[in-house]
Write an enzyme that holds these catalytic residues in place. Structure first.
Site, mmCIF file in Angstrom:
data_model
loop_
_atom_site.group_PDB
_atom_site.id
_atom_site.type_symbol
_atom_site.label_atom_id
_atom_site.label_comp_id
_atom_site.label_asym_id
_atom_site.label_seq_id
_atom_site.Cartn_x
_atom_site.Cartn_y
_atom_site.Cartn_z
ATOM 1 N N HIS A 104 0.806 -1.229 0.000
ATOM 2 C CA HIS A 104 0.000 0.000 0.000
ATOM 3 C C HIS A 104 0.836 1.273 0.000
ATOM 4 C CE1 HIS A 104 -3.173 2.826 1.130
ATOM 5 N NE2 HIS A 104 -2.480 3.159 2.208
ATOM 6 N N TYR A 105 2.040 1.221 0.533
ATOM 7 C CA TYR A 105 2.824 2.450 0.705
ATOM 8 C C TYR A 105 3.154 3.050 -0.659
ATOM 9 C CZ TYR A 105 3.491 0.662 5.494
ATOM 10 O OH TYR A 105 3.305 0.184 6.760
ATOM 11 N N ASN A 106 2.453 4.136 -0.972
ATOM 12 C CA ASN A 106 2.559 4.790 -2.285
ATOM 13 C C ASN A 106 2.455 3.779 -3.426
ATOM 14 O OD1 ASN A 106 2.545 7.446 -1.464
ATOM 15 N ND2 ASN A 106 4.755 7.573 -1.273
#
Length: 328
Positions: free
Chosen positions: A60-62
């Site tokens: 999910h991180y960026n």
């Protein structure tokens, strides 16, 4: 650097875990405050040189930027068999596509392959469910997780912030099916947020589940460098959790205790906050998030800070019950 077992597994991890959420493309869709890949190299190199072998990221991180940067950096600074790499699945991977989030069989299968491609690895050591999915039945999620373990793409599975009864239920379902039960819990825990001590921490300690707390210094609040009015950093200005979680009179009362103990010991408030988390016998390795190299150095130095019983009583004395946070 000391190394400990992750729960009841035979996996050995360093007492600190480098959180890689801080590394990506600045201005990105989920964490706009991150530092770019070139600047991130110093943190990975320092971590490896200091003996940290545990690295935490998420798809999910960026939308995958963190995984890609983590994979390239670890390939540059360490052998694959030397490091323990954790990633996550469950949170959204686009701004609208209906199957691009959750814990369905489709999404788990799709995302583990995409995560491995971004990391440029054949497997991840640890796969967390990045919050529970109310739209997927538990049986479907657990079957899919076991399938990726059996396929050799994941070594261990784990949970993140949820109610203790949910975690216990899922682990009992896994054991009843002959599946590998969740080996670790990544939950929200620090001196300013201790609600996990009521049920989750005793459960994990009793069951031999590894505990890998996120935000051990309360989104930087316990470092003592956030003004009472306004924001001091780009992250503080854009991180919704940093804005909304800490800053009440109670939080500042806790911080005052941290600063007093830090002054007594001649160390920084952040080191005291880390040392307190590390003093708990149920904690395996707190996750260190750093966008300045001094922040990582402080965390590493905190391994040598030992708190006596009187200091721990003082640090804990200002805490008052607060609403449960971090589950969504």
């Amino acid at each position: 650097m000391d190394y400990v077992r992750l729960g009841k597994t035979g996996l050995k991890v360093s007492r600190l875990c480098l959180g890689c959420m801080s590394y990506g493309t600045p201005g990105g869709p989920t964490h706009p405050w991150v530092i770019d890949e070139e600047a991130a190299q110093l943190f990975f190199r320092k971590a490896v040189e200091s003996g940290i072998n545990f690295f935490d990221t998420a798809n999910h991180y960026n939308y995958g930027d963190s995984e890609a940067i983590t994979g390239r950096a670890l390939k540059a600074y360490a052998r694959r068999d030397e490091v323990v790499v954790a990633t996550k699945v469950g949170l959204r991977m686009s701004d609208g596509r209906p199957n691009d989030r959750g814990l369905s069989r489709k999404h788990i299968f799709d995302q583990i392959d995409q995560s491995l491609a971004r990391l440029d690895m054949d497997y991840v050591d640890l796969l967390y469910v990045h919050r529970l999915d109310p739209d997927t039945e538990d049986e479907e999620m657990l079957d899919a997780l076991e399938a990726v373990v059996q396929a050799g793409k994941v070594r261990y599975v784990a949970g993140s912030s949820m109610w203790a009864w949910q975690f216990a239920k899922l682990r009992e379902m896994q054991k009843a099916r002959g599946y590998q039960p969740f080996a670790a819990m990544q939950n929200f825990y620090n001196l300013a947020y201790r609600e996990e001590e009521r049920e989750m921490m005793p459960y994990c300690q009793a069951e031999g589940v590894g505990v890998v707390p996120w935000s051990p210094i309360a989104r930087g609040f316990l470092a003592g460098n956030r003004p009472k009015q306004g924001q001091a950093t780009n992250r503080a200005a854009t991180d919704k959790m940093a804005q909304g979680y800490f800053g009440s009179p109670q939080d500042y009362a806790v911080l005052a205790r941290v600063e007093k103990v830090a002054a007594k010991l001649g160390v920084s408030p952040a080191q005291v906050a880390y040392a307190w988390v590390l003093s708990k016998p149920f904690v395996t390795a707190p996750i260190v998030g750093a966008t300045k190299i001094g922040q990582l150095e402080e965390a590493i130095a905190a391994l040598d800070v030992k708190l006596d019983a009187a200091s721990i009583r003082s640090l804990e004395g200002a805490y008052r019950t607060r609403p449960v946070m971090g589950h969504v």
